[in-house]
Design an enzyme around this catalytic site. Structure first.
Site, PDB file in Angstrom:
ATOM      1  N   ARG A 183       0.832  -1.214   0.000  1.00 37.38           N
ATOM      2  CA  ARG A 183       0.000   0.000   0.000  1.00 37.38           C
ATOM      3  C   ARG A 183       0.860   1.254   0.000  1.00 37.38           C
ATOM      4  O   ARG A 183       0.550   2.226  -0.692  1.00 37.38           O
ATOM      5  CB  ARG A 183      -0.942  -0.018   1.214  1.00 37.38           C
ATOM      6  N   TYR A 199      -6.156  -0.363  -7.194  1.00 35.55           N
ATOM      7  CA  TYR A 199      -5.643  -1.627  -6.623  1.00 35.55           C
ATOM      8  C   TYR A 199      -5.044  -1.467  -5.239  1.00 35.55           C
ATOM      9  O   TYR A 199      -4.966  -0.365  -4.725  1.00 35.55           O
ATOM     10  CB  TYR A 199      -4.734  -2.363  -7.595  1.00 35.55           C
ATOM     11  N   GLU A 200      -4.713  -2.598  -4.639  1.00 36.40           N
ATOM     12  CA  GLU A 200      -4.230  -2.647  -3.247  1.00 36.40           C
ATOM     13  C   GLU A 200      -5.245  -2.067  -2.275  1.00 36.40           C
ATOM     14  O   GLU A 200      -4.889  -1.396  -1.319  1.00 36.40           O
ATOM     15  CB  GLU A 200      -2.909  -1.878  -3.093  1.00 36.40           C
ATOM     16  N   GLY A 201      -6.521  -2.339  -2.497  1.00 35.45           N
ATOM     17  CA  GLY A 201      -7.566  -1.763  -1.673  1.00 35.45           C
ATOM     18  C   GLY A 201      -7.954  -0.435  -2.278  1.00 35.45           C
ATOM     19  O   GLY A 201      -7.203   0.542  -2.175  1.00 35.45           O
ATOM     20  N   GLN A 217      -9.655   2.213   1.703  1.00 35.40           N
ATOM     21  CA  GLN A 217      -8.645   2.821   2.579  1.00 35.40           C
ATOM     22  C   GLN A 217      -9.310   3.765   3.580  1.00 35.40           C
ATOM     23  O   GLN A 217      -8.937   3.814   4.754  1.00 35.40           O
ATOM     24  CB  GLN A 217      -7.613   3.609   1.759  1.00 35.40           C
TER      25      GLN A 217
END
Lengths: 596, 249
Positions: free
Chosen positions: A295, A439-441, A446
């Protein structure tokens, strides 16, 4: 074609003058990181990024990756550049010396990752993913697993991936279906389909170590029944030599909006041999080690793309002549003035710059705290740093990518119609930057992480790790010479953040939808205050340097102007964000889904 | 065989050089400095000789202020073994540099000395030649290819209109041209190791060399700005202007 110059002067300022990394000489890896060594390391990697990696950015975008019968070919030049990068030992910058790394501070790793991503985001993702795999194996692997995999991942001979997403499950991993059936020899047979796997298959390395989330049959349902597995593309013999091809194949490559140079794969696991890493059913814990690192890495992507977009917007604005200045001709020798004479062009350039330089400070401050969390001898200090990193991570991921994308479009705007033309390279930045918000949450996730997980932790313990130093900074400096211009605006914004926090905590307890409705605006408000805190400190340092008669006056004077611009033009957004937070979620939740 | 390489700290080739307002020189305040690119080629060639087993030790020498140490570190990170810094804040002209290098040659007895064909700041193109004369050894300038064969070197030189191959006895002085090689990128482990490699500090006085300037700079000026051209209506006018105004025909 766009060009790139690494912002080395700014790195030096942040590392030496703002974060004072020379004060951490007692931590492992920092004793080596003297200012001249840091300079030499940054100079060396900058040269590689500028001259070898950056020229491949547009090539990668135009050619993309190609799949032929399970074999993926990366764009022209990627393989040779990757070899140069690995032979230079850059892949092991921050890695554990026990496994062949140089053990340098994480904060330097972040600086290098910014440069690599500015130079070529799609390229930088190959080593980026390997780094995530390295972190997970380093943290959770057995000694044997570490000895077998880490030295080759550190050297870059092998790469790594993260396999979470499946066609029907992204954010909600509890739904995943990939199965891991125990075998008599202690290994597992992995079967299932993973999608969106960055760097999932390629020709840069002789082996790829996939880290795969799967469920062991008979385990707890949902997220609590997930385990993490190491699944090598080629089986690995005990001596590290490669054996037979494992049962994992690339089924297709996604056709994407951007990052064409990176292979985004569908990976089919068909009874592939895998090895449990960490405890059975505790895979999410291990996966989070990778995800937190990832992240931050994604946050850096927002900043990094904004930086190169800015540089190329500036050169265009100085070069492009069109019309005359509103206040009369500025360059009589030319048929028109360069467009940088116009306030609105400057507004865009300074908005990007106030963001990138503030974001860089925030990212490196987070980086130094990762080092403290990993390496400080005092457990209380480690915990404090870890808390701060946990709090800042969703902001770095989310705000840096939102504002990074906004910056990329603004830089494209400076180019006018030519920014829309593919050959000029500005629209690639916009397309590449877009994925980092997803992406990555996704950024909304977040924001939920921030209000739902990070704020309540330890009754606001994480929050206090940020609030207390900011309060202290304001008290100590508000009466000083820079108080009015740089500390008062921060104090005002900080008061708004406190109000918003109280609102979110109170309303969120009564009705979680209220916290959800406020979350994205709250995160942005929080992130702006965090950047404000960075800018205020930088302004003080710059002013002190000027007072001390520093040679490099133009650099510090520019810092002060940019700090002032941030305070006057970006930080006031906290006012409207507070109003939105306090407006509550009733309109959002009022409509029946059918009425949308 | 020891190989000695002279490296100069100069304004980085990417920097747009500005002349000082008083015309005494160029503005060096806050300007990025780096190794003279021709010297970088020299270091690369020396390191390759060592890797090929033709050289036993690569020594780099720089003459200049304390910061010239950074330039030596860069050379050490590329693979040189040790450095010698001859420290002086004074302006050092080619003859003085050649004399200082001669003093180092006397002490170190290298089998080969490599210098850049010129430094990109003053473009003198004199040091290597002067050193060869002072040292009483052969020189091969503008090297495009180098082959060490026992106690001789075969050197392909870049000359006007082509290449010339010469054979010289070692020890000798070689000056590099642009196409001799392509310098490597310093690796991270080597950058870190470079810090631990020794740099010996000397001064012109300790070497007994008088570095007083023999040349006087009268004025440094920017090249004239390009002025707008004019369109001529026909060839006759062009020829006439070339005769009367430009005075070229």
């Amino acid at each position: 074609m766009p060009t790139y110059k690494a912002p080395l002067r700014d790195f030096r300022f942040l590392l030496n003058d703002l974060l004072n990394i020379q004060n951490y000489g007692n931590l492992p890896g920092f004793a080596e990181a003297t200012p001249d060594m840091v300079d030499a390391v940054l100079d060396g990697s900058a040269q590689l990024m500028e001259e070898v990696i950056a020229p491949l950015n547009q090539v990668g975008d135009l050619e993309g990756c190609k799949l032929d019968n399970g074999v993926v070919t990366t764009p022209t030049g990627f393989k040779a550049a990757y070899k140069t990068y690995c032979e230079g030992g850059w892949n092991g910058l921050t890695a554990d010396p026990e496994y062949g790394g140089q053990g340098l501070p994480h904060v330097l790793g972040l600086a290098m990752s910014e440069m690599m991503t500015s130079a070529n985001m799609a390229f930088g993702m190959y080593p980026g993913l390997s780094h995530g795999a390295y972190e997970a194996i380093h943290a959770w692997g057995t000694d044997e697993q570490k000895k077998l995999y880490l030295p080759r991942i550190v050297s870059g001979e092998w790469s790594g991936t993260m396999n979470l997403t499946e066609p029907h499950c992204g954010t909600d991993l509890g739904l995943l279906r990939t199965k891991a059936e125990p075998q008599a020899d202690g290994s597992y047979k992995i079967t299932g389909t993973k999608i969106f796997i960055s760097a999932g298959e390629h020709d840069l390395t002789s082996n790829i170590i996939h880290l795969v989330l799967a469920k062991v049959p008979g385990g707890p349902a949902g997220i609590k029944g997930i385990s993490l597995f190491i699944v090598p593309k080629f089986m690995v013999n005990a001596d590290g030599s490669l054996g037979a091809r494992n049962g994992v194949m690339c089924g297709s490559l996604e056709h994407k909006m951007g990052i064409h140079g990176n292979a985004t794969c569908v990976l089919n696991y068909d009874g592939a041999t895998g090895y449990l890493i960490g405890e059975k059913h505790k895979g999410m814990r291990a996966m989070f080690t990778m995800m937190n690192a990832a992240r931050l890495g994604v946050g850096m992507q927002g900043l990094a793309v904004a930086e190169i977009a800015y540089q190329n917007a500036v050169s265009y604005a100085k070069d492009r002549v069109q019309g005359r200045s509103l206040t009369g001709t500025k360059d009589a020798g030319k048929p028109a003035d360069p467009i940088i004479v116009h306030p609105d062009i400057r507004r865009m350039l300074l908005t990007i710059r106030a963001f990138t330089e503030g974001a860089r400070a925030l990212a490196l401050w987070t980086g130094i705290n990762i080092d403290l969390a990993n390496k400080h001898p005092d457990p209380a200090q480690r915990q404090a740093a870890d808390d701060l990193v946990a709090l800042l991570t969703p902001m770095v991921k989310s705000y840096l990518t939102d504002a990074g994308y906004e910056s990329a479009t603004m830089a494209q705007q400076v180019w006018g119609g030519h920014g829309y033309i593919r050959e000029n390279g500005m629209e690639q930045f916009v397309r590449d930057a877009r994925i980092a918000m997803i992406y990555e949450g996704a950024n909304g996730i977040q924001a939920l992480d921030l209000v739902g997980r990070k704020l309540p932790t330890g009754m606001g313990r994480l929050l206090r790790r940020f609030f207390h130093p900011v309060e202290q900074f304001i008290q100590e400096n508000v009466a000083g010479p820079a108080g009015k211009d740089f500390v008062m605006p921060l104090a005002k914004a900080f008061a708004r953040l406190q109000q918003a926090t109280a609102y979110v905590a109170e309303q969120g307890l009564k009705n979680p939808d209220e916290a959800g409705a406020a979350s994205s605006d709250y995160l942005r408000l929080f992130a702006l205050v965090a950047l404000g805190h960075m800018w205020a400190q930088k302004a003080l340092v710059a002013q002190a340097k000027l007072n001390d008669g520093a040679q490099d006056r133009a650099f510090y004077e520019t810092k002060l102007v940019t700090a002032r611009f941030f305070m006057e033009r970006l930080l006031p957004d906290t006012g409207s964000l507070l109003a939105k937070v306090q407006a509550g979620g009733r309109t959002m939740m009022a409509l029946d889904a059918a009425n949308f | 065989m020891k190989v000695l390489v002279a490296v100069k700290r100069v304004v980085d080739y990417n920097v747009k050089v500005r002349v000082k307002a008083d015309g005494t020189g160029v503005d060096l305040a806050n300007v990025k400095m780096s190794m003279n690119p021709f010297d970088e080629i020299g270091v690369e060639e020396a390191v390759r000789l060592k890797e090929a087993g033709k050289a036993t030790e690569v020594i780099v020498v720089s003459i200049g202020p304390a910061q010239a140490q950074e330039t030596l570190r860069t050379a050490l990170a590329m693979g040189a073994d040790r450095g010698i810094l001859i420290k002086t804040d004074a302006e050092v002209q080619p003859l003085a540099v050649a004399k200082l290098l001669k003093a180092v040659c006397d002490a170190e007895q290298p089998g080969l000395v490599i210098t850049g064909k010129q430094a990109i700041d003053d473009d003198s193109n004199q040091t290597g030649q002067m050193l060869a004369a002072l040292w009483g050894r052969p020189q091969a300038t503008f090297a495009n290819k180098l082959f060490i064969e026992g106690d001789k070197a075969k050197v392909v030189r870049e000359i006007d209109g082509g290449l010339q191959t010469v054979e010289i006895d070692l020890p000798a002085v070689l000056t590099t041209d642009l196409r001799l090689n392509e310098p490597r990128y310093a690796s991270l482990p080597n950058i870190m190791k470079a810090k631990k490699k020794p740099i010996d500090e000397k001064t012109p006085e300790s070497l007994g060399v008088d570095i007083a300037s023999r040349l006087k700079v009268l004025k440094v000026a920017e090249p004239p700005k390009r002025v707008a051209g004019v369109k001529v209506p026909d060839v006759a006018t062009l020829v006439q202007k070339l005769k009367t105004e430009a005075g070229v025909i």
